[in-house]
Write a protein that holds these residues in place. Structure first.
Motif, PDB file in Angstrom:
ATOM      1  N   HIS A   1       4.265  -2.826   7.380  1.00 33.78           N
ATOM      2  CA  HIS A   1       5.327  -1.810   7.370  1.00 33.78           C
ATOM      3  C   HIS A   1       6.532  -2.377   8.116  1.00 33.78           C
ATOM      4  O   HIS A   1       6.424  -2.749   9.289  1.00 33.78           O
ATOM      5  CB  HIS A   1       4.843  -0.522   8.053  1.00 33.78           C
ATOM      6  CG  HIS A   1       5.893   0.538   8.143  1.00 33.78           C
ATOM      7  ND1 HIS A   1       5.989   1.409   9.200  1.00 33.78           N
ATOM      8  CD2 HIS A   1       6.910   0.869   7.302  1.00 33.78           C
ATOM      9  CE1 HIS A   1       7.008   2.223   9.022  1.00 33.78           C
ATOM     10  NE2 HIS A   1       7.582   1.914   7.875  1.00 33.78           N
ATOM     11  N   VAL A   2       7.651  -2.466   7.425  1.00 33.94           N
ATOM     12  CA  VAL A   2       8.896  -2.974   8.023  1.00 33.94           C
ATOM     13  C   VAL A   2      10.010  -2.012   7.649  1.00 33.94           C
ATOM     14  O   VAL A   2      10.249  -1.757   6.461  1.00 33.94           O
ATOM     15  CB  VAL A   2       9.236  -4.390   7.519  1.00 33.94           C
ATOM     16  CG1 VAL A   2      10.522  -4.882   8.183  1.00 33.94           C
ATOM     17  CG2 VAL A   2       8.087  -5.348   7.784  1.00 33.94           C
ATOM     18  N   GLU A   3      10.679  -1.467   8.659  1.00 35.41           N
ATOM     19  CA  GLU A   3      11.691  -0.445   8.395  1.00 35.41           C
ATOM     20  C   GLU A   3      12.930  -0.686   9.246  1.00 35.41           C
ATOM     21  O   GLU A   3      12.837  -0.908  10.452  1.00 35.41           O
ATOM     22  CB  GLU A   3      11.115   0.945   8.688  1.00 35.41           C
ATOM     23  CG  GLU A   3      12.002   2.079   8.243  1.00 35.41           C
ATOM     24  CD  GLU A   3      11.291   3.422   8.315  1.00 35.41           C
ATOM     25  OE1 GLU A   3      11.947   4.449   8.043  1.00 35.41           O
ATOM     26  OE2 GLU A   3      10.081   3.453   8.632  1.00 35.41           O
ATOM     27  N   PRO A   4      14.115  -0.641   8.626  1.00 35.97           N
ATOM     28  CA  PRO A   4      15.342  -0.830   9.394  1.00 35.97           C
ATOM     29  C   PRO A   4      15.868   0.481   9.971  1.00 35.97           C
ATOM     30  O   PRO A   4      15.826   1.522   9.310  1.00 35.97           O
ATOM     31  CB  PRO A   4      16.320  -1.376   8.347  1.00 35.97           C
ATOM     32  CG  PRO A   4      15.868  -0.774   7.065  1.00 35.97           C
ATOM     33  CD  PRO A   4      14.380  -0.597   7.182  1.00 35.97           C
ATOM     34  N   TYR A   5      16.328   0.426  11.208  1.00 37.02           N
ATOM     35  CA  TYR A   5      17.019   1.539  11.841  1.00 37.02           C
ATOM     36  C   TYR A   5      18.399   1.033  12.248  1.00 37.02           C
ATOM     37  O   TYR A   5      18.518  -0.025  12.861  1.00 37.02           O
ATOM     38  CB  TYR A   5      16.244   2.055  13.051  1.00 37.02           C
ATOM     39  CG  TYR A   5      14.931   2.678  12.648  1.00 37.02           C
ATOM     40  CD1 TYR A   5      14.870   4.016  12.270  1.00 37.02           C
ATOM     41  CD2 TYR A   5      13.766   1.918  12.603  1.00 37.02           C
ATOM     42  CE1 TYR A   5      13.672   4.582  11.868  1.00 37.02           C
ATOM     43  CE2 TYR A   5      12.571   2.480  12.201  1.00 37.02           C
ATOM     44  CZ  TYR A   5      12.526   3.806  11.841  1.00 37.02           C
ATOM     45  OH  TYR A   5      11.339   4.366  11.438  1.00 37.02           O
TER      46      TYR A   5
ATOM     47  N   CYS B   1       9.099 -11.922   6.053  1.00 40.94           N
ATOM     48  CA  CYS B   1       8.384 -10.732   5.579  1.00 40.94           C
ATOM     49  C   CYS B   1       7.695 -11.001   4.246  1.00 40.94           C
ATOM     50  O   CYS B   1       6.561 -10.565   4.027  1.00 40.94           O
ATOM     51  CB  CYS B   1       9.352  -9.555   5.457  1.00 40.94           C
ATOM     52  SG  CYS B   1       9.855  -8.862   7.041  1.00 40.94           S
ATOM     53  N   ARG B   2       8.364 -11.706   3.354  1.00 44.76           N
ATOM     54  CA  ARG B   2       7.734 -12.044   2.066  1.00 44.76           C
ATOM     55  C   ARG B   2       6.508 -12.929   2.283  1.00 44.76           C
ATOM     56  O   ARG B   2       5.477 -12.768   1.621  1.00 44.76           O
ATOM     57  CB  ARG B   2       8.751 -12.752   1.173  1.00 44.76           C
ATOM     58  CG  ARG B   2       9.864 -11.860   0.649  1.00 44.76           C
ATOM     59  CD  ARG B   2      10.624 -12.529  -0.489  1.00 44.76           C
ATOM     60  NE  ARG B   2      11.767 -11.737  -0.911  1.00 44.76           N
ATOM     61  CZ  ARG B   2      13.008 -11.917  -0.465  1.00 44.76           C
ATOM     62  NH1 ARG B   2      13.256 -12.867   0.408  1.00 44.76           N
ATOM     63  NH2 ARG B   2      13.991 -11.155  -0.904  1.00 44.76           N
TER      64      ARG B   2
ATOM     65  N   PHE C   1      11.990  -2.566  12.702  1.00 43.99           N
ATOM     66  CA  PHE C   1      10.683  -2.219  13.253  1.00 43.99           C
ATOM     67  C   PHE C   1       9.590  -2.749  12.333  1.00 43.99           C
ATOM     68  O   PHE C   1       9.615  -2.523  11.124  1.00 43.99           O
ATOM     69  CB  PHE C   1      10.556  -0.698  13.395  1.00 43.99           C
ATOM     70  CG  PHE C   1       9.182  -0.233  13.767  1.00 43.99           C
ATOM     71  CD1 PHE C   1       8.641  -0.572  14.991  1.00 43.99           C
ATOM     72  CD2 PHE C   1       8.430   0.533  12.892  1.00 43.99           C
ATOM     73  CE1 PHE C   1       7.363  -0.152  15.344  1.00 43.99           C
ATOM     74  CE2 PHE C   1       7.161   0.967  13.226  1.00 43.99           C
ATOM     75  CZ  PHE C   1       6.628   0.614  14.463  1.00 43.99           C
ATOM     76  N   LYS C   2       8.610  -3.463  12.917  1.00 43.81           N
ATOM     77  CA  LYS C   2       7.560  -4.109  12.125  1.00 43.81           C
ATOM     78  C   LYS C   2       6.195  -3.767  12.721  1.00 43.81           C
ATOM     79  O   LYS C   2       5.999  -3.814  13.935  1.00 43.81           O
ATOM     80  CB  LYS C   2       7.759  -5.631  12.132  1.00 43.81           C
ATOM     81  CG  LYS C   2       9.120  -6.086  11.662  1.00 43.81           C
ATOM     82  CD  LYS C   2       9.384  -7.553  11.989  1.00 43.81           C
ATOM     83  CE  LYS C   2       8.454  -8.482  11.249  1.00 43.81           C
ATOM     84  NZ  LYS C   2       8.786  -9.906  11.529  1.00 43.81           N
TER      85      LYS C   2
ATOM     86  N   GLY D   1       0.838  -1.188   0.000  1.00 42.93           N
ATOM     87  CA  GLY D   1       0.000   0.000   0.000  1.00 42.93           C
ATOM     88  C   GLY D   1       0.873   1.237   0.000  1.00 42.93           C
ATOM     89  O   GLY D   1       1.751   1.399  -0.844  1.00 42.93           O
ATOM     90  N   ASP D   2       0.656   2.105   0.987  1.00 45.92           N
ATOM     91  CA  ASP D   2       1.472   3.314   1.124  1.00 45.92           C
ATOM     92  C   ASP D   2       2.700   3.091   1.992  1.00 45.92           C
ATOM     93  O   ASP D   2       3.415   4.051   2.306  1.00 45.92           O
ATOM     94  CB  ASP D   2       0.630   4.442   1.739  1.00 45.92           C
ATOM     95  CG  ASP D   2      -0.500   4.879   0.825  1.00 45.92           C
ATOM     96  OD1 ASP D   2      -0.323   4.774  -0.398  1.00 45.92           O
ATOM     97  OD2 ASP D   2      -1.555   5.295   1.340  1.00 45.92           O
ATOM     98  N   TYR D   3       2.945   1.860   2.369  1.00 47.45           N
ATOM     99  CA  TYR D   3       4.017   1.561   3.313  1.00 47.45           C
ATOM    100  C   TYR D   3       5.141   0.790   2.627  1.00 47.45           C
ATOM    101  O   TYR D   3       4.950   0.162   1.586  1.00 47.45           O
ATOM    102  CB  TYR D   3       3.468   0.758   4.501  1.00 47.45           C
ATOM    103  CG  TYR D   3       2.341   1.470   5.194  1.00 47.45           C
ATOM    104  CD1 TYR D   3       2.582   2.424   6.170  1.00 47.45           C
ATOM    105  CD2 TYR D   3       1.018   1.208   4.837  1.00 47.45           C
ATOM    106  CE1 TYR D   3       1.544   3.090   6.793  1.00 47.45           C
ATOM    107  CE2 TYR D   3      -0.028   1.882   5.458  1.00 47.45           C
ATOM    108  CZ  TYR D   3       0.238   2.819   6.428  1.00 47.45           C
ATOM    109  OH  TYR D   3      -0.787   3.491   7.042  1.00 47.45           O
TER     110      TYR D   3
END
Length: 256
Positions: A125-129, A111-112, A142-143, A79-81
């Motif tokens: 939404h999954v984003e690495p920091y 994740c897939r 972060f998930k 989507g938008d994420y």
């Protein structure tokens, strides 16, 4: 009365005292100048970093693009994420990097799978920091599934210790920070009393301390997933940051 042109001892002492005061002022100014941070500051064009703050706490999160040898194992849209999972492009002969890369590849596969199984009205939404220091490389993943109910989301952490050449596990992180479950429990109670004191009764129910990263100052920061009950409402899963014996803020406040 016999007069001479010699300077009296009192005058000499006053001159010496004045010179001493002047010398101390100069040394103080030099010391203040040396204490200033070196290098580029946030907001400058070169070396610009994003430095979110929570109270007196700050952290420099980095993009995977800013760290050598990191690439994306997953880079998808939901989507938008975005759904991004980083990994090491090359591991060479390093057993430790290979171990960590295998963990990240497993996370990418999960994740897939999650993306493929999402309901039509849900998004991922999954984003690495990332924080890289002289001795460590920390990847915090972060998930969150959107819409979300009763939770801040969840985190997975992957920390590479450059000194040992191997991943750092949570037991070692707890040992380095000299932290026990009792310490975290007391910190949670203080945090609730001091920061959630709006007249509604709250209490922590359980927590986990499996995720962490090594901060820019070399100290371990535990990411606590804490279930906190609120009188008259449903429980909520918070992501809280624990460092130096205290809960120093919410993970979501720091990463925004």
């Amino acid at each position: 009365m016999h007069k001479t042109n010699a300077i009296s001892w009192g005058t000499i002492n006053r001159i010496l005292a004045g010179l001493l005061v002047l010398l101390l002022v100069v040394l103080a100014l030099v010391g203040c100048s040396d204490d200033k941070p070196q290098g580029d500051k946030p907001g400058t064009q070169q070396g610009e970093t994003n430095t979110p703050t929570q109270g007196g706490y700050a952290v420099d999160w980095q993009s995977y693009k800013d760290v050598d040898n990191l690439t994306l194992l997953v880079d998808e849209k939901s989507g938008d994420y975005k759904v991004q999972v980083p990994g090491f492009a090359e591991v060479g002969d390093s057993v430790g990097l290979k171990m960590l890369n295998e963990e990240l590849q497993d996370e990418a596969a999960d994740c897939r799978e999650d993306l493929a199984e999402l309901p039509a009205d849900a998004y991922l939404h999954v984003e690495p920091y990332i924080i890289e220091t002289e001795n460590t490389l920390s990847i915090v993943l972060f998930k969150e599934e959107i819409p979300y109910y009763g939770t801040d989301g969840e985190v997975e952490s992957f920390v590479y210790d450059k000194l040992t050449g191997y991943p750092m596990d949570d037991d070692l992180a707890l040992a380095q920070s000299a932290t026990t479950d009792d310490d975290i429990a007391l910190a949670l109670e203080r945090y609730i009393d001091e920061n959630m004191n709006d007249g509604v009764k709250r209490k922590w129910r359980e927590f986990s301390d499996d995720a962490f990263y090594v901060d820019a100052d070399g100290k371990v920061v535990m990411i606590i997933e804490a279930e906190i009950s609120t009188e008259g409402a449903d429980d909520w899963e918070y992501l809280l940051l624990y460092k130096d014996g205290e809960i120093i803020g919410k993970f979501l406040d720091v990463i925004e």
